[in-house]
Design an enzyme around this catalytic site. Structure first.
Site, PDB file in Angstrom:
ATOM      1  N   ASP A 231     -54.465 -77.002 -18.469  1.00  0.00           N
ATOM      2  CA  ASP A 231     -54.489 -75.534 -18.572  1.00  0.00           C
ATOM      3  C   ASP A 231     -53.478 -75.107 -19.641  1.00  0.00           C
ATOM      4  OD1 ASP A 231     -54.712 -72.716 -17.967  1.00  0.00           O
ATOM      5  OD2 ASP A 231     -55.482 -73.268 -16.012  1.00  0.00           O
ATOM      6  N   HIS A 254     -54.780 -75.323 -22.884  1.00  0.00           N
ATOM      7  CA  HIS A 254     -55.371 -74.018 -23.203  1.00  0.00           C
ATOM      8  C   HIS A 254     -54.455 -73.166 -24.069  1.00  0.00           C
ATOM      9  CE1 HIS A 254     -58.301 -74.290 -19.522  1.00  0.00           C
ATOM     10  NE2 HIS A 254     -58.385 -75.325 -20.335  1.00  0.00           N
TER      11      HIS A 254
END
Ligand SMILES: *[C@@H]1O[C@H](CO)[C@@H](O)[C@H](O)[C@H]1NC(C)=O
Ligand SMILES: *[C@@H]1O[C@H](CO)[C@@H](O)[C@H](O)[C@H]1NC(C)=O
Ligand SMILES: *[C@@H]1O[C@H](CO)[C@@H](O)[C@H](O)[C@H]1NC(C)=O
Ligand SMILES: *[C@@H]1O[C@H](CO)[C@@H](O)[C@H](O)[C@H]1NC(C)=O
Length: 414
Positions: A231, A254
């Site tokens: 993430d 991310h």
């Protein structure tokens, strides 16, 4: 001869000071408190005892009491909390060995209260060393993660492997953090924090395994670290200001994000964020700001500068209509204001055709957005990339691709 010895002694003292090594007279070795370190025995009690001794130690002068976790050993810890304030102005935890969480959820003795390892209200805490913190997260990432003690008790997935709450003047450096159940490190309600020289690793596909989550904290400095997770590498959440991030190699992951802010109508405030000299390698996003419709407050004075991209799917994103799949959420009449955001000196390649996405809402739009010195090209040499805009106001200069919506004269960037 004596002179030589004395000079050598002075040299040693001088160089240890130059290297910033903390030599403490007051040390507490977890092994002396009964920790076994074979990776099988539960060492929680020994750690808690050692912490109690450390935290109760009154060091004289400049001495900083030190808890040592020796190298070459692996210590198994159940969810634990290390609480202050401590008697000494500063305490030091030197991690040379490895810390591991119970291997499967049913080996957790209790449902973890939010996080696996928590430091609370400890001022001037120094944690360093070359040790490793292993959250054993893989069993929490799948479906079957709710068996505790063999019973079908529903346990929440721990939100952080390592969580600092109200730890002002925290210094964290050197460690390796792997495979957290969820976020690897949380910094909450802490002021004046420096984090550096960390390595944070979890598989690309592990869900919600953010690297570092900064919430409600000020004067936070994160630099010279390598973060590759499933993430966000770093996420900056509400209540945070004066956050500086430099020299982070991010990927997979991310990207570095402000938000998401303003979920469920919440008030959110983030300001004075400066991200520089970072690289995004094969990440889903690069520099991102995301806010929910219906929230209030602001995200302002945010700069991303000197950024290198290698096959980053979405290098630059402002998403003021972030809904994460929720329905009807765009119909809200309030918004978190996004203003004074600058992206400068981005270069490298992009995996998607939409290299720049400025998706702001119809209520306030995004104000004073500046993009300069941008050169983003496709990973596929023949493909063109483009910028998309919705209600974004500001200016741009020397950008590839061109950002045609940012043409309004604005007040100078502050
Ligand atoms: C945020 O930080 C302030 C102090 O800086 C504190 O008073 C407040 O309780 C914190 N909020 C949350 C939600 O922790
Ligand atoms: C970051 O941590 C805060 C405080 O624990 C939590 O409320 C928030 O949901 C976390 N954000 C993310 C993206 O994990
Ligand atoms: C904007 O943020 C930077 C830190 O990134 C800070 O140095 C500067 O003072 C801030 N500007 C304003 C007007 O607050
Ligand atoms: C942008 O980068 C590409 C690839 O490195 C280079 O060929 C091109 O000349 C650059 N364009 C500008 C305007 O700097």
């Amino acid at each position: 001869m004596q002179d030589i010895l004395i000079s050598f002694f002075i040299f040693c003292i001088a160089s240890s000071q130059l290297l910033g090594i903390v030599y403490s007279k007051t040390t507490f070795d977890v092994v002396k408190f009964g920790a076994v370190g074979d990776g099988q025995t539960d060492d929680t009690e020994a750690f808690v005892k050692a912490w109690t001794a450390l935290c109760g130690a009154a060091a004289g002068g400049d001495d900083v009491p030190t808890l040592t976790i020796p190298g070459g050993k692996t210590f198994l810890l159940q969810p634990s909390e290390f609480e202050g304030p401590c008697k000494s102005k500063s305490v030091h935890v030197q991690v040379s060995g490895n810390l591991v969480a119970p291997k499967t959820p049913d080996a957790w003795k209790v449902c973890p209260p939010h996080s696996w390892l928590v430091f609370r209200k400890v001022g001037n805490l120094i944690i360093d060393g070359s040790g490793k913190i292993d959250g054993q997260g893989s069993t929490w990432w799948g479906e079957d993660s709710s068996l505790i003690n063999g019973k079908k008790e529903k346990c929440e997935r721990p939100t952080k492997a390592l969580h600092f709450l109200r730890c002002d003047h925290l210094r964290l450096s050197g460690l390796t953090h792997i495979n957290s159940p969820r976020s690897h490190i949380g910094i909450s309600t802490s002021n004046d924090v420096e984090i550096s020289h960390l390595t944070i690793i979890a598989p690309d596909e592990s869900p919600n395994t953010d690297g570092i989550n900064v919430t409600n904290s000020t004067y936070v400095n994160i630099h010279d670290s390598k973060i590759g997770t499933g993430d966000d590498c770093i996420t900056i959440m509400s209540g945070s200001s004066n956050v500086r991030i430099a020299k982070i190699a991010c990927g997979p992951g991310h990207g570095i994000s402000v938000g998401s802010l303003g979920a469920d109508g919440a008030y959110a405030a983030v300001e004075n964020v400066y991200v520089r000299d970072c690289s995004f390698i094969g990440t889903q996003n690069g520099a991102r700001i995301k806010t929910w419709p219906g929230g209030s407050g602001y995200a302002r004075n945010i700069t991303f500068e000197h950024i290198t991209l290698t096959a980053t799917k979405n290098p630059i994103i402002i998403d003021q209509q972030y809904c994460n799949g929720a329905h009807d959420c765009a119909k809200q009449s309030k918004a978190v204001l996004v203003s004074n955001v600058r992206f400068t000196d981005f270069r490298g390649t992009c995996g998607n055709e939409e290299a720049i996405k400025l998706d702001c809402n119809h209520i306030s739009g995004c104000q004073n957005i500046e993009l300069v010195k941008i050169n983003i090209t496709s990973t596929v040499p023949s493909k063109k990339v483009y910028a998309s805009c919705n209600n974004a106001k500001g200016n741009s200069g020397s950008t590839v691709p061109t950002v045609s919506c940012l043409k309004y004269p604005t007040r100078p960037f502050i």
